[in-house]
Design an enzyme around this catalytic site. Structure first.
Site, PDB file in Angstrom:
ATOM      1  NE  ARG A  51      10.746   6.542  -9.451  1.00 47.30           N
ATOM      2  CZ  ARG A  51      10.790   5.521 -10.276  1.00 47.30           C
ATOM      3  NH1 ARG A  51      11.640   5.507 -11.256  1.00 47.30           N
ATOM      4  NH2 ARG A  51       9.978   4.505 -10.140  1.00 47.30           N
ATOM      5  CE  LYS A 148       9.810 -13.933  -0.803  1.00 48.96           C
ATOM      6  NZ  LYS A 148       8.507 -13.798  -1.450  1.00 48.96           N
ATOM      7  CE  LYS A 182       2.229 -15.929   7.358  1.00 47.02           C
ATOM      8  NZ  LYS A 182       1.007 -15.265   6.938  1.00 47.02           N
ATOM      9  CG  ASP A 235       7.025 -16.112  -4.373  1.00 49.05           C
ATOM     10  OD1 ASP A 235       7.434 -14.966  -4.115  1.00 49.05           O
ATOM     11  OD2 ASP A 235       5.828 -16.466  -4.236  1.00 49.05           O
ATOM     12  CG  HIS A 240       7.683 -17.261   3.038  1.00 49.90           C
ATOM     13  ND1 HIS A 240       8.315 -16.196   3.606  1.00 49.90           N
ATOM     14  CD2 HIS A 240       6.976 -16.763   1.996  1.00 49.90           C
ATOM     15  CE1 HIS A 240       8.001 -15.087   2.935  1.00 49.90           C
ATOM     16  NE2 HIS A 240       7.195 -15.411   1.952  1.00 49.90           N
ATOM     17  CE  LYS A 331       1.894 -17.653  -5.570  1.00 49.57           C
ATOM     18  NZ  LYS A 331       1.952 -17.020  -4.257  1.00 49.57           N
TER      19      LYS A 331
HETATM   20  C1  BG6 Z   1       4.980 -13.717  -0.362  1.00 49.98           C
HETATM   21  C2  BG6 Z   1       5.057 -14.345  -1.726  1.00 49.98           C
HETATM   22  O1  BG6 Z   1       6.271 -13.599   0.186  1.00 49.98           O
HETATM   23  O2  BG6 Z   1       4.175 -14.516   0.492  1.00 49.98           O
HETATM   24  C3  BG6 Z   1       3.662 -14.517  -2.299  1.00 49.98           C
HETATM   25  O3  BG6 Z   1       5.833 -13.524  -2.590  1.00 49.98           O
HETATM   26  C4  BG6 Z   1       2.767 -15.262  -1.341  1.00 49.98           C
HETATM   27  O4  BG6 Z   1       3.704 -15.192  -3.564  1.00 49.98           O
HETATM   28  C5  BG6 Z   1       2.823 -14.645   0.057  1.00 49.98           C
HETATM   29  O5  BG6 Z   1       1.440 -15.206  -1.842  1.00 49.98           O
HETATM   30  C6  BG6 Z   1       2.083 -15.507   1.064  1.00 49.98           C
HETATM   31  O6  BG6 Z   1       2.002 -14.815   2.287  1.00 49.98           O
HETATM   32  P1  BG6 Z   1       0.795 -15.091   3.300  1.00 49.98           P
HETATM   33  O7  BG6 Z   1       1.169 -14.292   4.518  1.00 49.98           O
HETATM   34  O8  BG6 Z   1      -0.444 -14.604   2.625  1.00 49.98           O
HETATM   35  O9  BG6 Z   1       0.766 -16.565   3.539  1.00 49.98           O
END
Ligand code: BG6
Length: 483
Positions: A51, A148, A182, A235, A240, A331
């Protein structure tokens, strides 16, 4: 050896949200590294779109700062940084209006790959997709990359898929799950399908259980407003961890081909049993270590969102019946560590009288840190004593095995963007895969939301809530230590 770099075709990559956090931290520094390696050639261009009114020079300055901050010093080559910056442009754009689109169109070159990275809120996906077409910015070969969260439940994911499908074919849509980029995650497929050793044992007859852990030390401070509407299930698990589970559980695809791989992953998701409430533990980190707790970071004193989740998942098919998959992620835990541990069953009969010291075989695939693999095997305890057994690791650290070249392993985002340019969708989620994952996730979330369940508090720096231990103890198993 890191594989030889093969330059990709010439491209124009437009990054919507080009001045945002993800672009600055991951996408642009990653592209610089691909330029440095020679994979992005000097006739390709990157166009930031957002923007704000910025000049090309302002945008280049911002990217120079990102490189300084997010690329290791050893990879800073001033001449190459200058050459990379000269490939950057900027267009101020109004995603919901008509401003800037004709400027963007005038920058697009014919006969080069056009890719559009939507690093913006999902609420803008539809507007951007439509304007790319109505203003003639995209062509029939263009690719769009979406980040995402891809929806927050099945209905919203279906709506997003339908919106994108009005503008682009499925073969043009690249839904990113950066875990698939990864190195070790891809190695999972190599380990399983390029070796004869493991696959014959890769079933419930020989595997007792699987543990998938993604532990993080970070809090949600700074992104609490987003996170509080999401939680660990949406999340991390729906995307993942689900992808990791699929790569472990899927049948061998007939070929390493995008649809063949994604068809097999989809079958796994469809075979997942609903998870019983007693097989789920949700946690929320408390204050401690001089930092506020989850409710302070999310600025929601009555929040019932989980920052930790552990669950037992069953894959109901011929191969996996009876072998549970235990997933946990959270976390503010003790350490940042992600791994998959495959625990094998006991041998059917022991020929040794003294089974002291006996432990089961475990194959550990470490995603981060120190990517590598570790196979725990039994040997004879050295020395003149009797036949006593001990467990030792056959350890392979990629950093040790590859030496300096390990530094050249592309980060997940770099690899995935190069795949977009190459037109390879293998490591991207197909629309039906994402929908199937939500179809499994929705009833689980609805069940705890319906009951108003509150997550159990856990102290920061630990391995999560007490109840998560019970989830394993109940089955006479133990979590691996987080360290
Ligand atoms: C993201 C999540 O998709 O992946 C985060 O939104 C998370 O909450 C992150 O911390 C973890 O990614 P990585 O590559 O650091 O394991």
């Amino acid at each position: 050896m890191v594989s030889r770099v093969i330059p990709v075709e010439v491209f124009d990559l437009v990054i919507f949200g080009g001045t945002g956090d993800l672009a600055r931290r991951k996408i642009l520094p990653g592209l610089y590294r691909r330029f440095l390696s020679g994979q992005m050639t000097s006739d390709s261009r990157i166009i930031g779109a957002a923007r704000g009114e910025l000049s090309d020079a302002d945008f280049r300055k911002m990217v120079a700062e990102s490189i300084a901050e997010f690329v290791p010093k050893g990879r800073h080559d001033p001449a190459i940084i200058e050459a990379f910056l000269s490939r950057l442009h900027y267009v101020a754009i109004d995603a919901k209006g008509e401003g800037g689109w004709d400027n963007l169109k005038s920058l697009m070159r014919p006969d080069v790959v056009r890719a559009f990275y939507f690093s913006v809120a999902p609420s803008l996906f539809g507007d951007i997709a439509a304007r790319l077409n109505t203003h003639g910015v995209a062509d029939a070969q263009s690719r769009i990359v979406v980040e995402k969260p891809f929806g927050r439940d099945l209905a919203s994911a279906q709506a997003l898929n339908a919106t994108l499908a009005q503008q682009f074919a499925e073969s043009q849509i690249y839904r990113i799950d950066h875990y698939l980029g990864k190195e070790t995650v891809q190695n999972l497929m190599a380990v399983r399908f390029a070796n004869i050793l493991f696959e014959p044992l890769w079933k419930s007859e020989y595997i007792d259980h699987v543990q998938i852990t993604v532990a993080e030390t970070v809090s949600v401070e700074g992104r609490g407003a987003y996170y509080d509407k999401s939680g660990a299930m949406r999340d991390m698990v729906q995307n993942h961890m689900m992808q990791l589970l699929c790569l472990i559980a899927m049948e061998p695809p007939y070929h390493f081909d995008p649809d063949a791989v994604r068809d097999e992953k989809l079958k796994v998701i469809r075979a997942l049993d609903p998870v019983r409430p007693e097989d789920i533990v949700r946690g929320q980190y408390l204050a401690g270590g001089g930092q506020g707790g989850y409710v302070a970071h999310s600025e929601n004193p009555s929040s019932k969102t989980e920052s930790y989740i552990a669950m037992k998942v069953n894959v109901s098919n011929w191969r996996w019946k009876g072998t549970p998959f235990y997933l946990r992620t959270g976390k503010r835990l003790r350490a940042r560590t992600s791994e998959i541990a495959i625990t094998f069953k006991e041998p059917p009969h022991s020929i040794f009288d003294d089974a002291e010291g006996w432990r089961e075989n475990v194959l550990v695939i470490r995603l981060q840190p120190d990517e590598g693999m570790n196979l725990m095997v039994m040997i004879k305890e050295p020395g003149p004593g009797g036949m006593r057994l001990m467990q030792v690791p056959l350890d392979m650290s990629f950093a040790e095995a590859l030496g300096d070249e390990a530094e050249d392993i592309p980060d997940a985002y770099e690899r995935l963007i190069m795949d977009v340019i190459r037109g390879n969708q293998t490591l991207f989620m197909r629309g039906d895969e994402v929908e199937a994952a939500w179809a499994w996730t929705d009833p689980i979330i609805n069940a705890w939301e319906g009951k108003g369940d509150k997550p159990q508090g856990y102290d920061p720096g630990t391995s999560g809530p007490e109840d998560a231990l019970m989830l394993m103890h109940r089955d006479a198993r133990r979590w691996r230590e987080i360290r």
